[in-house]
Design a protein around this motif. Structure first.
Motif, PDB file in Angstrom:
ATOM      1  N   SER A  34       0.845  -1.197   0.000  1.00 58.97           N
ATOM      2  CA  SER A  34       0.000   0.000   0.000  1.00 58.97           C
ATOM      3  C   SER A  34       0.880   1.247   0.000  1.00 58.97           C
ATOM      4  N   ARG A  35       0.299   2.337  -0.450  1.00 59.40           N
ATOM      5  CA  ARG A  35       1.030   3.609  -0.453  1.00 59.40           C
ATOM      6  C   ARG A  35       1.376   4.042   0.969  1.00 59.40           C
ATOM      7  N   VAL A  36       0.492   3.733   1.909  1.00 61.90           N
ATOM      8  CA  VAL A  36       0.748   4.074   3.313  1.00 61.90           C
ATOM      9  C   VAL A  36       1.967   3.314   3.816  1.00 61.90           C
ATOM     10  N   SER A  37       2.033   2.004   3.523  1.00 59.10           N
ATOM     11  CA  SER A  37       3.183   1.194   3.944  1.00 59.10           C
ATOM     12  C   SER A  37       4.469   1.698   3.312  1.00 59.10           C
ATOM     13  N   ALA A  38       4.404   2.025   2.019  1.00 53.59           N
ATOM     14  CA  ALA A  38       5.593   2.530   1.320  1.00 53.59           C
ATOM     15  C   ALA A  38       6.042   3.850   1.933  1.00 53.59           C
TER      16      ALA A  38
END
Length: 82
Positions: free
Chosen positions: A52-56
């Motif tokens: 996910s973009r949040v994880s990245a």
């Protein structure tokens, strides 16, 4: 590590990077090799690594905090090796 009993200074251990952290650094390096100019966008990293973009975003900030890369808010990540 503690100092030895002979008065020698303590040796500071440097934390090794995890496999996940290495994958981010490799992905950034590959993007630069492929011609990316400037920061590599976090959404690009998320897509390439299938996270996910949040994880990245969290990982990029973590790596920047460890001074393994530079994070430019709203632009992306820059490898310190380039």
């Amino acid at each position: 590590m503690a100092a030895s009993h002979r008065g020698e200074p303590a040796i500071t251990e440097i934390a090794a990077t995890s496999e996940s952290e290495e994958m981010y650094l490799i992905t950034i390096a590959m993007a630069v090799e492929d011609g990316a100019e400037g920061p590599v966008p976090v959404p690009h990293l998320a897509d390439e690594l299938r996270v996910s973009r949040v994880s990245a975003n969290e990982m990029v900030k973590k790596l920047a905090g460890r001074e393994l890369l530079e994070y430019v808010p709203y632009q992306g990540a820059v490898s310190l090796g380039t």
